[in-house]
Design an enzyme around this catalytic site. Structure first.
Site, PDB file in Angstrom:
ATOM      1  N   GLU A 141       0.830  -1.200   0.000  1.00 37.22           N
ATOM      2  CA  GLU A 141       0.000   0.000   0.000  1.00 37.22           C
ATOM      3  C   GLU A 141       0.868   1.254   0.000  1.00 37.22           C
ATOM      4  O   GLU A 141       1.775   1.364   0.825  1.00 37.22           O
ATOM      5  CB  GLU A 141      -0.925  -0.019   1.224  1.00 37.22           C
ATOM      6  CG  GLU A 141      -1.913  -1.179   1.173  1.00 37.22           C
ATOM      7  CD  GLU A 141      -2.372  -1.657   2.558  1.00 37.22           C
ATOM      8  OE1 GLU A 141      -2.762  -2.831   2.691  1.00 37.22           O
ATOM      9  OE2 GLU A 141      -2.351  -0.835   3.500  1.00 37.22           O
TER      10      GLU A 141
ATOM     11  N   GLU B 199      -4.288  -7.086   2.812  1.00 38.31           N
ATOM     12  CA  GLU B 199      -3.069  -7.825   3.158  1.00 38.31           C
ATOM     13  C   GLU B 199      -3.136  -9.296   2.754  1.00 38.31           C
ATOM     14  O   GLU B 199      -2.142  -9.871   2.326  1.00 38.31           O
ATOM     15  CB  GLU B 199      -2.793  -7.713   4.662  1.00 38.31           C
ATOM     16  CG  GLU B 199      -2.180  -6.384   5.092  1.00 38.31           C
ATOM     17  CD  GLU B 199      -3.181  -5.244   5.137  1.00 38.31           C
ATOM     18  OE1 GLU B 199      -4.396  -5.528   5.100  1.00 38.31           O
ATOM     19  OE2 GLU B 199      -2.755  -4.077   5.194  1.00 38.31           O
TER      20      GLU B 199
ATOM     21  N   GLN C  78       2.204  -2.309   5.503  1.00 39.94           N
ATOM     22  CA  GLN C  78       2.483  -0.905   5.814  1.00 39.94           C
ATOM     23  C   GLN C  78       2.947  -0.719   7.251  1.00 39.94           C
ATOM     24  O   GLN C  78       3.853   0.053   7.519  1.00 39.94           O
ATOM     25  CB  GLN C  78       1.267  -0.030   5.530  1.00 39.94           C
ATOM     26  CG  GLN C  78       1.580   1.453   5.604  1.00 39.94           C
ATOM     27  CD  GLN C  78       0.541   2.284   4.869  1.00 39.94           C
ATOM     28  OE1 GLN C  78      -0.492   2.639   5.435  1.00 39.94           O
ATOM     29  NE2 GLN C  78       0.797   2.595   3.613  1.00 39.94           N
ATOM     30  N   PHE C  79       2.294  -1.390   8.155  1.00 40.44           N
ATOM     31  CA  PHE C  79       2.809  -1.574   9.508  1.00 40.44           C
ATOM     32  C   PHE C  79       2.735  -3.072   9.727  1.00 40.44           C
ATOM     33  O   PHE C  79       1.747  -3.688   9.342  1.00 40.44           O
ATOM     34  CB  PHE C  79       1.934  -0.848  10.551  1.00 40.44           C
ATOM     35  CG  PHE C  79       2.181   0.623  10.612  1.00 40.44           C
ATOM     36  CD1 PHE C  79       1.549   1.487   9.730  1.00 40.44           C
ATOM     37  CD2 PHE C  79       3.059   1.153  11.544  1.00 40.44           C
ATOM     38  CE1 PHE C  79       1.793   2.856   9.771  1.00 40.44           C
ATOM     39  CE2 PHE C  79       3.307   2.529  11.597  1.00 40.44           C
ATOM     40  CZ  PHE C  79       2.679   3.366  10.706  1.00 40.44           C
TER      41      PHE C  79
ATOM     42  N   ASP D 256       1.920  -4.656  12.032  1.00 37.24           N
ATOM     43  CA  ASP D 256       0.731  -5.001  12.813  1.00 37.24           C
ATOM     44  C   ASP D 256      -0.373  -5.540  11.921  1.00 37.24           C
ATOM     45  O   ASP D 256      -1.238  -6.270  12.374  1.00 37.24           O
ATOM     46  CB  ASP D 256       0.215  -3.764  13.562  1.00 37.24           C
ATOM     47  CG  ASP D 256       1.319  -3.042  14.330  1.00 37.24           C
ATOM     48  OD1 ASP D 256       1.185  -2.822  15.527  1.00 37.24           O
ATOM     49  OD2 ASP D 256       2.328  -2.706  13.695  1.00 37.24           O
ATOM     50  N   PHE D 257      -0.347  -5.166  10.644  1.00 40.48           N
ATOM     51  CA  PHE D 257      -1.398  -5.615   9.739  1.00 40.48           C
ATOM     52  C   PHE D 257      -1.100  -6.971   9.103  1.00 40.48           C
ATOM     53  O   PHE D 257      -1.891  -7.478   8.306  1.00 40.48           O
ATOM     54  CB  PHE D 257      -1.680  -4.550   8.678  1.00 40.48           C
ATOM     55  CG  PHE D 257      -2.039  -3.218   9.282  1.00 40.48           C
ATOM     56  CD1 PHE D 257      -1.361  -2.060   8.927  1.00 40.48           C
ATOM     57  CD2 PHE D 257      -3.035  -3.124  10.241  1.00 40.48           C
ATOM     58  CE1 PHE D 257      -1.678  -0.838   9.509  1.00 40.48           C
ATOM     59  CE2 PHE D 257      -3.350  -1.914  10.836  1.00 40.48           C
ATOM     60  CZ  PHE D 257      -2.670  -0.758  10.471  1.00 40.48           C
ATOM     61  N   ILE D 258       0.021  -7.555   9.443  1.00 39.57           N
ATOM     62  CA  ILE D 258       0.324  -8.887   8.931  1.00 39.57           C
ATOM     63  C   ILE D 258      -0.696  -9.885   9.457  1.00 39.57           C
ATOM     64  O   ILE D 258      -0.920 -10.944   8.854  1.00 39.57           O
ATOM     65  CB  ILE D 258       1.772  -9.306   9.308  1.00 39.57           C
ATOM     66  CG1 ILE D 258       2.273 -10.398   8.376  1.00 39.57           C
ATOM     67  CG2 ILE D 258       1.880  -9.731  10.764  1.00 39.57           C
ATOM     68  CD1 ILE D 258       3.742 -10.750   8.583  1.00 39.57           C
TER      69      ILE D 258
ATOM     70  N   HIS E  95       0.391  -0.040  16.118  1.00 36.02           N
ATOM     71  CA  HIS E  95       1.492   0.480  15.302  1.00 36.02           C
ATOM     72  C   HIS E  95       2.824   0.243  16.001  1.00 36.02           C
ATOM     73  O   HIS E  95       3.778   0.965  15.793  1.00 36.02           O
ATOM     74  CB  HIS E  95       1.295   1.986  15.037  1.00 36.02           C
ATOM     75  CG  HIS E  95       0.145   2.282  14.132  1.00 36.02           C
ATOM     76  ND1 HIS E  95      -1.153   2.264  14.554  1.00 36.02           N
ATOM     77  CD2 HIS E  95       0.095   2.565  12.813  1.00 36.02           C
ATOM     78  CE1 HIS E  95      -1.962   2.530  13.542  1.00 36.02           C
ATOM     79  NE2 HIS E  95      -1.225   2.721  12.469  1.00 36.02           N
TER      80      HIS E  95
END
Lengths: 326, 355, 441
Positions: free
Chosen positions: A29, A60, A82-83, A85-87, A127
């Site tokens: 992204e 994702e 992008q962070f 954390d979004f994995i 984040h």
């Protein structure tokens, strides 16, 4: 020799691999026109074209899945979260599909999933995460986590060239805060699966990775000055496959080991390391294997709360002092 | 001016002057919320640049109209309708009764803030007042709100849920699963799809292949309409319709509001990817607050001095709220160990902390 | 009256510093709350920074063009105009409000502390309780840690008799090493069971005038080990005579060069090198016996017996076959020096696979040494001196020449090392020494 930041070194590594191998491409992204939320891929779209630096929707699972498909077909995708954390949104694709592809179906999936992780930045619970433990126990995935600018570059290059899927964790607090002289004109590669002795010592070993490598080094300086203690610091650099030999060497040398990481204590990588030391170097221990980690709470936003929850240099100093006196 | 504490009713009173049956008082109240949203955000920007707000700051400049108008169409008061705001729906939270001082405290991580310093931005909730703040993982609030609306249905309550979703977030898996679930369960949920043209730096062409977000509603078998998001009264009317329809048991309704994000993704984003003339046009020709004011004045529903009075009162209110909390303390470090579980309620610090 | 700090803001999570690009106000200017005060430039964005309060710009700490870390004090605003008019004193910085005792409301149900981690706190040693149940600390004092137990076992030292300075009064690595160095053991002792019952020694009594000296710890350990070794192994000794003339020649030749490099090429170094090379080939001499099995050691770790004032110690050169002659010489010399100054680490007196002892240094012609358990062979080096020897000239006639000669005698364990094995090994060692290659220095 130029002095570059950790982020700049990562960018260089990505750029060099894009230049070297036309099969490498980036998707994520805001990576193309914007150059990435942290500017890691700034200038890439202009240089390599939009087909090789793809701006994706906020998806994702699709990003990871599509990367896997492309990897099967011989490409070398680098998927950005992008962070990191979004994995979690891609957990199913990563653990059920990507990790098992070679084993169950003979499908090579040479891809990299990278993203900024870590706290100390007042980013709050979504984040600031360190997700390595969630993937450590999944066979089929490699995990790397550079602490220095040199390894940021060396490991991204090595990860892209590796034939296995690699999760590459880059620490956002380190991005612009550390700088290093890097040699130019060399193909700088850091071998995956090899730890690095960040500091030599003989009284006590600290085994760590990521941002806490720097806190451990600070602590070691303080302990040398104030307590006359000689502390050895081992930067793991790779979590899967872990460099057991290097860990055992340092344990056999100093006989006391403190494991430090930014992730929470319960289920964190330190537990795995402690078990391995117990199995492989029990006779060399002159004290219990101790850990310094985050507290087991979702990472809060307020500076006072975050500072309390996360491991600080002072914590490492106190823990090491206690262990040295054991 | 109507007090914020008292719930406003929505039957068509004889004093109704405007579309949607809004009275003069209600029109002024809406204006107050618009002004409050904008002024509060400007104060937050200043505080951010003074390092009093840390983390990130995300403005809703240009989108205040649809946030306020859509929320205003809900049944407000204790334990009535519930909405889930995103970071650019501050206006909707204020309409549901969130207080500026709470927003300020939350952003400044104060101990007395709604999440006691644990979460940032407007990620907090008051289920009784009727708002449930999001987490950063976009799309996640859709299935959650579907669940809340489901309980309304199961309990036979005439209550409605409303959830905001950005154009970018309609690409997430949880949006799809949540909306599908809500649709097939026929729960009373209104979805406000905010087409604000930018998901960070990603334009709609890179995000999806439909032209209007409302088209996606067809995939879920629910009605979808597109509305000019910067026309406050149009948004109010469309939402009223959808909300009452849901309240009568007709299930999910998607309303796409076309608007524009006039600031960067966050304060640190300088929007260099946005054509300057595009920004200027929206600022000059299509600001929702300006248009609303023009409409109110041209229709002679209100007077300029009434609006000015609201401007001054709003500024004073924000100043007062800021002064009241700006020097409040941050939460004590060890309070971080409370509330992970119901039981045990408190965890112990790590061993080395007591050395 | 209040002095309000103005800080360099953090515009983004990863931003660590900012450049003050332009001051929009001058020192002494009045500012309104939120009025733009200065401009900054960072990696991500440029921005105008507004004043946090109304007042007078009383101090400027950062100049235009300067780059400073975030949170650095950039300026001070004096909210009381009259106070600002006076000369600025040292900044009485308003400290940020201390986190008050105001806590977040406790979660319902009351605070229930989670189980504390089971880590004993550092404390002074506690005397054992009388109730018989051993506490964790008592156990720690009795058994210490794996490493200390390992060292104790190898030196046949009872942990309970050593004073401990560690946590809960336990014996630390330093404690036991220090203890051993002060009363060093003669040999590394395994926990091999002694075969058969102990034969009774005859009762002995002192006569008037005799001096009775109780065994020192090291004497006891030595005595026990020697008896045990002879009981465990079937000792046989083989004697070989070695012509060291070639070695002597090489020593002379390389003495100066060696000295320059700080290396003393002793006879012992040459002998150790010859042994190291040939132990690889004759692996049964580099082995150990465990029950009914032979353990062929992978590494060749040669122990060199060092006679100290207070007894014998055997430091070990690890992987001796991987060292060059110079490397071996250096290692032997270093270990010997550190043995004498008590600076050996536990690692350095363990895991030997073969031992060399040098009674020749005292003049002994040849000896029959006792095997250093758990090894299977020990080489004794006899005195090296010039002796007459019969040599055959090129034309076949015999004559007597003066050569540098010495005996080597190897005691070995005939349970696993047969005479032929031992003699073949020794023959090779002799051959290596008598034909020592020059290039190998």
């Amino acid at each position: 020799m130029a002095e570059v930041t950790y982020l700049e070194a990562l960018r260089q590594g990505l750029w060099e691999e894009m230049e070297r191998d036309p099969r490498v491409f980036i998707l994520g992204e805001d990576v193309g026109a914007y150059g990435g939320a942290f500017k890691v891929t700034e200038g890439f779209a202009k240089q390599f074209g939009e087909e090789r630096v793809i701006d994706t929707p906020i998806s994702e699972a699709a990003i990871v899945g599509a990367a896997a498909g492309a990897a099967h077909m011989g490409m070398r995708p680098v998927a950005e979260m992008q962070f990191i954390d979004f994995i979690s949104c891609a957990y199913d694709m990563l653990t059920n599909y990507v990790a098992t592809a070679r084993y169950r179906a003979g499908l090579a999936t040479p891809m990299v999933v990278r993203g900024p992780c870590g706290g100390y930045v007042r980013g709050g619970p979504f984040h600031s995460q360190n997700p390595e433990a969630a993937f450590l126990h999944t066979p089929g995935l490699k995990i790397v986590y550079p602490a220095t600018a040199r390894d940021a570059k060396g490991l991204i290059k090595a990860s892209i060239r590796d034939d296995d899927p690699v999760i590459y964790l880059e620490h956002k607090w380190l991005y612009r805060r550390i700088k290093e002289q890097l040699p130019e004109g060399e193909d700088l590669l850091t071998p995956i699966g090899e730890a690095r002795l960040a500091r030599e010592g003989k009284d006590l070993s600290i085994v760590t990775y990521g941002a806490t490598v720097w806190k451990a080094l600070e602590a070691a300086e303080q302990l040398a000055k104030d307590d006359g203690l000689s502390v050895e610091v081992l930067d793991l650099r790779t979590l899967v496959p872990m460099d057991d030999a290097a860990i055992m060497r340092t344990v056999e040398k100093t006989n006391k080991v403190l494991i430090v990481h930014e992730d929470t204590r319960t289920g964190g990588v330190a537990g795995e390391i402690a078990a391995r030391i117990n199995e492989q170097a029990f006779a060399w221990l002159d004290g219990p294997i101790m850990r310094v980690t985050a507290h087991d709470v979702p990472l809060p936003y307020a500076p006072t709360l975050e500072d309390f929850v996360l491991p600080q240099t002072e914590d490492i100093v106190k823990a090491a002092r206690w262990l040295a006196a054991y | 001016m109507a007090s914020r504490a008292a719930p406003t009713t929505h039957s068509r009173p004889p004093s109704a002057v405007a579309p949607g049956g809004l009275t003069r008082d209600q029109l002024l109240e809406i204006y107050r919320y618009l002004r409050l949203t904008r002024t509060l955000e400007e104060r937050l920007v200043a505080l951010y640049r003074q390092s009093k707000v840390i983390g990130g700051l995300f403005r809703s400049l240009g989108q205040e109209g649809e946030s306020v108008a859509s929320a205003y169409a809900l049944d407000r008061g204790r334990n009535r309708d519930i909405l889930s705001p995103l970071i650019r729906n501050l206006g909707s939270m204020l309409v549901m009764g969130a207080e500026p001082i709470q927003i300020l405290r939350q952003y400044m991580a104060k101990a007395e803030g709604p999440t006691h310093g644990r979460e940032l931005n407007v990620h907090f909730n008051d289920l009784e007042r009727g708002y449930l703040g999001q987490i950063s993982h976009l799309g996640d609030m859709v299935p959650v709100m579907a669940g809340i609306a489901l309980t309304f249905k199961l309990r036979g309550e005439r209550r409605v849920g409303l959830v905001y979703i950005g154009d970018g977030a309609t690409s997430t898996g949880t949006f799809h699963e949540g909306l599908n679930f809500a649709a097939v369960q026929r729960v009373p949920l209104v979805v406000i799809a905010e087409y604000n043209r930018w998901a960070y730096s990603t334009p709609p062409e890179k995000q999806f292949a439909v032209t209007d977000l409302a088209e996606k509603a067809k995939a879920y078998g629910v009605p979808g309409v597109t509305v000019d998001g910067n026309d406050v009264l149009a948004v109010y009317e469309a939402t009223r319709f959808a909300v009452e329809r849901a309240r009568d048991g007709h299930g999910v309704h998607v309303i796409e509001v076309k608007t524009y994000r006039r600031k960067g993704h966050a304060e640190h984003d300088d929007q260099h990817y946005v054509p300057k003339d595009e920004l200027d046009w929206w600022a000059k020709e299509n600001d929702p607050v300006d248009r609303y004011v023009k409409r109110l004045l041209q229709s002679e529903w209100v007077e300029q001095r009434e609006l000015q009075a609201i401007d001054e009162q709003t500024k004073a209110e924000i100043d007062q709220a800021t002064d009241a909390c700006v020097d409040e303390p941050l939460p004590p470090g060890d309070s971080a160990l409370e509330g992970v579980y119901a039981n045990p309620a408190v965890l112990t610090p790590h061993w080395y902390r007591s050395l | 009256m209040a002095r309000i700090d103005v800080l360099m803001p953090q515009m983004g999570e990863s931003i660590a510093e900012g450049t003050l690009s332009k001051w929009l106000k001058k020192l002494g200017d009045e500012v309104k709350r939120d009025e733009p005060l200065f401009e900054i430039s960072t990696d991500k964005v440029d921005a105008e920074i507004p004043a946090p309060t109304a007042g007078v710009l009383a101090e400027i700490k950062v100049q235009e063009g300067q780059t400073v870390p975030v949170q650095t004090l950039v300026a001070v605003i004096e909210t009381d105009k009259a106070a600002a008019a006076t000369a600025p004193k040292a900044a009485a910085v308003t400290a940020p409000p201390v986190a008050a005792a105001q806590r977040a409301p406790a979660a319902p149900g009351g605070a229930v502390p989670a189980a504390a981690p089971p880590v004993p706190r550092p404390s002074s040693p506690v005397p054992p309780k009388g109730d018989g149940a051993e506490t964790a600390e008592e156990r720690l004092r009795r058994k210490s840690t794996p490493l200390v137990r390992k060292i104790a076992a190898e030196h046949q030292v009872d942990i309970a008799t050593i004073p401990g300075t560690g946590f809960a009064g336990r014996v630390t690595k330093q404690d036991i090493l220090g203890y051993i160095e002060r009363a060093p053991t003669a040999v590394v002792v395994p926990t091999a069971p002694t075969p058969g019952p102990q034969p009774l020694a005859p009762a002995v009594e002192p006569w008037p005038g005799d001096r009775v000296e109780p065994f020192s710890k090291i004497r006891k350990i030595t005595a026990d080990h020697m008896i045990m070794s002879r009981r465990v192994s079937a000792h046989v000794t083989s004697f070989f005579e070695v012509d060291y003339s070639r070695v002597a020649e090489l020593r002379r030749k390389h003495k100066a060069a060696g000295a320059e490099r700080g290396v003393n090429l002793t006879y012992l170094a040459f002998i150790a090198k010859a042994c190291a090379e040939n132990l690889r080939k004759h692996s049964v001499v580099n082995a150990a016996v465990s029950g009914d099995s032979i353990i062929y050691r992978q590494d060749v770790n040669i122990g060199i017996a060092v006679a100290l004032d207070w007894g014998l110690i055997v430091p070990v050169v690890k992987r001796a076959d991987e060292l060059s002659l110079s490397g071996l010489a250096r290692a032997i010399s270093d270990l010997g020096e550190r043995a004498r100054t008590k600076k050996l680490s536990p690692d350095e007196i363990q895991r030997g696979t073969f031992t060399i002892t040098n009674p020749g240094v005292f003049g002994s012609y040849a000896g029959a040494p006792i095997i250093n358990q758990p090894q299977v062979a020990i080489l004794g080096v006899g005195a090296i001196e010039k002796r007459p020897k019969v040599v055959t000239l090129a034309d076949g006639t015999d004559t007597i020449a003066i050569r540098t000669m010495g005996m080597v005698s190897m005691s070995y364990d005939h349970r696993v090392v047969d005479g032929a094995d031992a003699d073949r090994f020794l023959a090779d060692v002799k051959r290596t020494l008598e034909n020592f290659p020059d290039g190998a220095i």
